[in-house]
Design an enzyme around this catalytic site. Structure first.
Site, PDB file in Angstrom:
ATOM      1  N   GLY A  32       3.327  13.474  -9.547  1.00 13.56           N
ATOM      2  CA  GLY A  32       3.004  12.065  -9.812  1.00 13.56           C
ATOM      3  C   GLY A  32       1.728  11.704  -9.055  1.00 13.56           C
ATOM      4  O   GLY A  32       0.990  12.580  -8.586  1.00 13.56           O
TER       5      GLY A  32
ATOM      6  N   CYS B 163       0.309   0.301   2.744  1.00 15.17           N
ATOM      7  CA  CYS B 163      -1.011   0.418   2.108  1.00 15.17           C
ATOM      8  C   CYS B 163      -2.097   0.684   3.147  1.00 15.17           C
ATOM      9  O   CYS B 163      -2.858   1.639   3.040  1.00 15.17           O
ATOM     10  CB  CYS B 163      -1.300  -0.867   1.336  1.00 15.17           C
ATOM     11  SG  CYS B 163      -2.993  -1.001   0.790  1.00 15.17           S
TER      12      CYS B 163
ATOM     13  N   HIS C  13     -27.161   1.231 -18.972  1.00 15.65           N
ATOM     14  CA  HIS C  13     -27.415   2.651 -19.233  1.00 15.65           C
ATOM     15  C   HIS C  13     -28.253   3.220 -18.089  1.00 15.65           C
ATOM     16  O   HIS C  13     -29.232   2.592 -17.686  1.00 15.65           O
ATOM     17  CB  HIS C  13     -28.175   2.775 -20.557  1.00 15.65           C
ATOM     18  CG  HIS C  13     -28.621   4.166 -20.855  1.00 15.65           C
ATOM     19  ND1 HIS C  13     -27.751   5.136 -21.298  1.00 15.65           N
ATOM     20  CD2 HIS C  13     -29.847   4.764 -20.749  1.00 15.65           C
ATOM     21  CE1 HIS C  13     -28.418   6.269 -21.479  1.00 15.65           C
ATOM     22  NE2 HIS C  13     -29.689   6.072 -21.146  1.00 15.65           N
TER      23      HIS C  13
ATOM     24  N   GLU D 159       7.223  -8.885  11.109  1.00 19.30           N
ATOM     25  CA  GLU D 159       6.824  -7.484  10.870  1.00 19.30           C
ATOM     26  C   GLU D 159       7.310  -6.625  12.033  1.00 19.30           C
ATOM     27  O   GLU D 159       7.043  -6.919  13.181  1.00 19.30           O
ATOM     28  CB  GLU D 159       5.304  -7.400  10.709  1.00 19.30           C
ATOM     29  CG  GLU D 159       4.734  -6.005  10.664  1.00 19.30           C
ATOM     30  CD  GLU D 159       5.345  -5.107   9.598  1.00 19.30           C
ATOM     31  OE1 GLU D 159       5.344  -5.475   8.418  1.00 19.30           O
ATOM     32  OE2 GLU D 159       5.846  -4.008   9.963  1.00 19.30           O
ATOM     33  N   LYS D 160       8.000  -5.530  11.681  1.00 16.54           N
ATOM     34  CA  LYS D 160       8.538  -4.668  12.746  1.00 16.54           C
ATOM     35  C   LYS D 160       7.558  -3.563  13.156  1.00 16.54           C
ATOM     36  O   LYS D 160       7.683  -2.979  14.231  1.00 16.54           O
ATOM     37  CB  LYS D 160       9.851  -4.026  12.291  1.00 16.54           C
ATOM     38  CG  LYS D 160       9.701  -3.017  11.181  1.00 16.54           C
ATOM     39  CD  LYS D 160      10.993  -2.273  10.903  1.00 16.54           C
ATOM     40  CE  LYS D 160      10.761  -1.257   9.789  1.00 16.54           C
ATOM     41  NZ  LYS D 160      11.919  -0.530   9.370  1.00 16.54           N
TER      42      LYS D 160
HETATM   43  C1  LIG Z   1       0.413   7.951   0.183  1.00 19.01           C
HETATM   44  C2  LIG Z   1       0.362   6.628  -0.544  1.00 19.01           C
HETATM   45  C3  LIG Z   1      -0.783   6.264  -1.228  1.00 19.01           C
HETATM   46  C4  LIG Z   1      -0.830   5.046  -1.884  1.00 19.01           C
HETATM   47  N1  LIG Z   1      -1.980   4.717  -2.536  1.00 19.01           N
HETATM   48  C5  LIG Z   1      -2.057   3.537  -3.191  1.00 19.01           C
HETATM   49  C6  LIG Z   1      -3.264   3.146  -3.828  1.00 19.01           C
HETATM   50  O1  LIG Z   1      -4.252   3.854  -3.809  1.00 19.01           O
HETATM   51  N2  LIG Z   1      -3.298   1.951  -4.458  1.00 19.01           N
HETATM   52  C7  LIG Z   1      -2.195   1.134  -4.506  1.00 19.01           C
HETATM   53  O2  LIG Z   1      -2.281   0.058  -5.090  1.00 19.01           O
HETATM   54  N3  LIG Z   1      -1.050   1.467  -3.895  1.00 19.01           N
HETATM   55  C8  LIG Z   1      -0.951   2.651  -3.238  1.00 19.01           C
HETATM   56  N4  LIG Z   1       0.196   2.976  -2.578  1.00 19.01           N
HETATM   57  C9  LIG Z   1       1.349   2.061  -2.672  1.00 19.01           C
HETATM   58  C10 LIG Z   1       1.212   0.873  -1.733  1.00 19.01           C
HETATM   59  O3  LIG Z   1       1.023   1.331  -0.425  1.00 19.01           O
HETATM   60  C11 LIG Z   1       2.468   0.014  -1.835  1.00 19.01           C
HETATM   61  O4  LIG Z   1       2.685  -0.340  -3.183  1.00 19.01           O
HETATM   62  C12 LIG Z   1       2.350  -1.262  -1.023  1.00 19.01           C
HETATM   63  O5  LIG Z   1       2.125  -0.962   0.329  1.00 19.01           O
HETATM   64  C13 LIG Z   1       3.637  -2.083  -1.167  1.00 19.01           C
HETATM   65  O6  LIG Z   1       3.543  -3.245  -0.418  1.00 19.01           O
HETATM   66  P1  LIG Z   1       4.860  -3.960   0.126  1.00 19.01           P
HETATM   67  O7  LIG Z   1       4.392  -5.186   0.809  1.00 19.01           O
HETATM   68  O8  LIG Z   1       5.876  -4.069  -0.918  1.00 19.01           O
HETATM   69  O9  LIG Z   1       5.480  -2.926   1.184  1.00 19.01           O
HETATM   70  P2  LIG Z   1       4.911  -2.225   2.482  1.00 19.01           P
HETATM   71  O10 LIG Z   1       3.442  -2.106   2.439  1.00 19.01           O
HETATM   72  O11 LIG Z   1       5.718  -0.997   2.622  1.00 19.01           O
HETATM   73  O12 LIG Z   1       5.233  -3.250   3.636  1.00 19.01           O
HETATM   74  C14 LIG Z   1       6.524  -3.551   4.029  1.00 19.01           C
HETATM   75  C15 LIG Z   1       6.470  -3.951   5.478  1.00 19.01           C
HETATM   76  O13 LIG Z   1       7.725  -4.464   5.843  1.00 19.01           O
HETATM   77  C16 LIG Z   1       8.002  -4.061   7.171  1.00 19.01           C
HETATM   78  N5  LIG Z   1       9.454  -4.134   7.360  1.00 19.01           N
HETATM   79  C17 LIG Z   1      10.399  -3.407   6.726  1.00 19.01           C
HETATM   80  N6  LIG Z   1      11.625  -3.777   7.148  1.00 19.01           N
HETATM   81  C18 LIG Z   1      11.431  -4.745   8.073  1.00 19.01           C
HETATM   82  C19 LIG Z   1      12.296  -5.513   8.879  1.00 19.01           C
HETATM   83  N7  LIG Z   1      13.599  -5.371   8.822  1.00 19.01           N
HETATM   84  N8  LIG Z   1      11.756  -6.415   9.731  1.00 19.01           N
HETATM   85  C20 LIG Z   1      10.420  -6.576   9.808  1.00 19.01           C
HETATM   86  N9  LIG Z   1       9.556  -5.883   9.075  1.00 19.01           N
HETATM   87  C21 LIG Z   1      10.054  -4.968   8.206  1.00 19.01           C
HETATM   88  C22 LIG Z   1       7.426  -2.664   7.242  1.00 19.01           C
HETATM   89  O14 LIG Z   1       7.171  -2.276   8.588  1.00 19.01           O
HETATM   90  C23 LIG Z   1       6.168  -2.805   6.406  1.00 19.01           C
HETATM   91  O15 LIG Z   1       5.051  -3.111   7.212  1.00 19.01           O
HETATM   92  C24 LIG Z   1       0.276   4.178  -1.873  1.00 19.01           C
HETATM   93  C25 LIG Z   1       1.424   4.527  -1.147  1.00 19.01           C
HETATM   94  C26 LIG Z   1       1.459   5.730  -0.488  1.00 19.01           C
HETATM   95  C27 LIG Z   1       2.689   6.088   0.298  1.00 19.01           C
END
Ligand SMILES: Cc1cc2nc3c(=O)[nH]c(=O)nc-3n(C[C@H](O)[C@H](O)[C@H](O)COP(=O)(O)OP(=O)(O)OC[C@H]3O[C@@H](n4cnc5c(N)ncnc54)[C@H](O)[C@@H]3O)c2cc1C
Length: 459
Positions: free
Chosen positions: A180, A46, A436, A38-39
């Site tokens: 959205g 999330c 209820h 994790e970077k």
């Molecule tokens: C404003 C907002 C509100 C949201 N609300 C909701 C909600 O209410 N409910 C819901 O279900 N979802 C919600 N989401 C969506 C949810 O946050 C994402 O679907 C979820 O975080 C995706 O998980 P992920 O593991 O794919 O990616 P991420 O959570 O984005 O994690 C990816 C990780 O990879 C790391 N990374 C990237 N590249 C590298 C690299 N080269 N080396 C090391 N580490 C790296 C990043 O630092 C990050 O920590 C919301 C998103 C936003 C922006």
């Protein structure tokens, strides 16, 4: 560095967000050796920039509205103002506690947590700051980030959710670009905090991925809350002068605001990470994966927002767990993407699962739809909320879609997802007893009606 035993793992996971860390935790539980790279901060979008902080803002917004509306319930309250420092302290406290808990959880398992930016340098190798982690399997989970539009720079008073989460003031006028999920949630927060809000949406309706009836009800409710919105309207540009943003739309109209929130979607974080060089097929930056989360390259998997589909944390969790179990040889059942619950946490809340009426018609041909109005529900009257539960069933078959809007309807999605995923008939649900008076009862009443025995509803 060569592939020594301490650098060789059953699974190397790139990205410690919802998808990545869920995979790591489940794999460790199953006795697999895991490296999690994790970077930034463990927990990803999330926990730090998405679900959790926005829902804390939405809760603060609800408190502000409650203070404003006390009189309606015979309670003398006055709304004074929103102190953004206080709101941020509360929000950050929630995030910090969960972050600490998650760090402890990962530490308590035998997971090699590697801090730093990783890159795929060979089919089974991730390099982080000169260290080569060799995985029998690689799991790509690098997530997504906020998109903008061509020519629209994110700077100053033009921001995405990333910056809007940390405002130290309540803007008087906000334009939200995009109707959205993220757009309507922030519009709802800003309105409750006291801003004048205008949403600009290029599509014909707000929350266009939802059933059309849900969009109509949300639009009605937003009108009532005096949240302005323009649908079918294309953004043409924005200029900033001091603290004022002038937002132009294609009709020639210009709207002035103190903040332009750009909520036009999120794109995959996959560029420059060695994916293409490893032979992995990408489509417009997304990693293509099959129903078992396998990419086209053997033993490389992809989970979460980088894979086309719903960008939701619980989808990431589910895919992460799935991949760990698949690698461990447990042969888990594949995930039905339509069976993933969806909640939009604006006021009123929207919750849905399965097919919209239009999708169901296309997929199944003959269907039946029933709308149960919250007007007949005791708890909804107590909460002074409006909305409905829409059920979509295959003709004489199971319920294939549940669509709900109204106060606290997000919490009802748990039962709705069991109904969809267990392919329940309306009569199966109708015989279950719903307490209820609850908002949940509306779900029961809708099934009673669809099963031909309505209680507090006209047939
Ligand atoms: C404003 C907002 C509100 C949201 N609300 C909701 C909600 O209410 N409910 C819901 O279900 N979802 C919600 N989401 C969506 C949810 O946050 C994402 O679907 C979820 O975080 C995706 O998980 P992920 O593991 O794919 O990616 P991420 O959570 O984005 O994690 C990816 C990780 O990879 C790391 N990374 C990237 N590249 C590298 C690299 N080269 N080396 C090391 N580490 C790296 C990043 O630092 C990050 O920590 C919301 C998103 C936003 C922006």
């Amino acid at each position: 560095m060569s592939a020594t035993a301490e650098n060789t793992f059953d699974i190397v996971i790139l990205g410690g967000g919802s998808g990545g860390y869920a995979c790591a935790l489940r794999a460790a539980e199953l006795g697999l050796s895991v490296a999690l790279v994790e970077k930034g901060k463990l927990g990803g979008t999330c926990l730090h920039m998405g679900c959790i902080p926005t829902k804390a803002l939405l809760h603060a917004a609800e408190v502000a509205d409650t203070a404003r509306e006390g009189q309606q319930f015979g309670v003398k309250t006055t709304f004074e103002s929103v102190d953004m420092n206080g709101v941020n302290a509360y929000k950050d406290g929630v995030v910090a506690r969960l972050y600490k808990g998650l760090q402890g959880l990962v530490k308590s398992k035998s997971i090699e947590y590697v801090e730093g930016e990783g890159r795929v340098v060979a089919k089974n190798v991730v390099e982080v700051a000169g260290r080569q982690l060799v995985g029998k399997n690689l799991v790509l989970a690098t997530g997504s980030d906020a998109k903008s539009l061509p020519g629209l720079d994110i700077t100053g008073r033009v921001m995405t959710s990333d910056q809007a989460l940390f405002l130290d003031f309540v803007p008087s006028r906000v334009v939200v670009l995009g109707g959205g999920v993220i757009g309507v949630e922030f519009a709802s927060v800003f309105k409750s905090f006291g801003s004048e809000v205008t949403i600009i949406e290029a599509l014909p309706r707000l929350v266009a991925a939802e059933d059309e009836a849900i969009s109509k009800q949300l639009e009605r409710s937003f009108r009532k809350r005096k949240i302005s919105f323009k649908t079918n309207v294309k953004f043409s540009g924005a200029t900033q002068s001091g603290d004022v943003v002038s937002v132009a739309v294609e009709s020639g109209e210009t709207i002035e605001a103190d903040l332009l929130l750009v909520a036009v979607g999120r794109g995959p974080v996959t560029a420059g990470l060695g994916y293409e060089e490893a032979g992995i097929t990408l489509d417009r930056g997304y990693v293509l994966a099959n129903e078992r989360c396998q990419t086209n390259v053997e033993d490389i998997y992809a989970v979460g927002d980088i894979v086309p589909g719903l960008q939701l944390a619980h989808r990431g969790f589910a895919q992460g767990i799935f991949v760990a179990e698949h690698i461990a040889g447990l042969n888990p059942p594949v995930i039905d993407e339509m069976g993933i619950p969806r909640v939009t946490y604006c006021d009123p809340e929207i919750a849905s699962i399965g097919y919209t009426e239009a999708q169901a018609k296309e997929k199944f041909g003959e269907i039946e739809t029933y709308d149960y109005s919250l007007g007949g529900n005791g708890k909804s009257q107590i909460l002074a909320t409006q909305g409905f539960v829409r059920l979509v069933r295959q003709k004489d078959g199971p319920v294939v879609g549940v669509h709900m809007i109204g106060a606290r309807m997000g919490e009802q999605v748990g039962e709705a997802q069991l109904i969809y995923n267990w392919e329940a008939l309306p009569s199966d649900v109708a015989q279950l007893i719903h307490a209820h008076p609850t908002q949940n009862e509306a779900l029961g009443e809708a099934h009673l009606a669809l099963a031909g025995k309505p209680l507090h509803a006209h047939a």
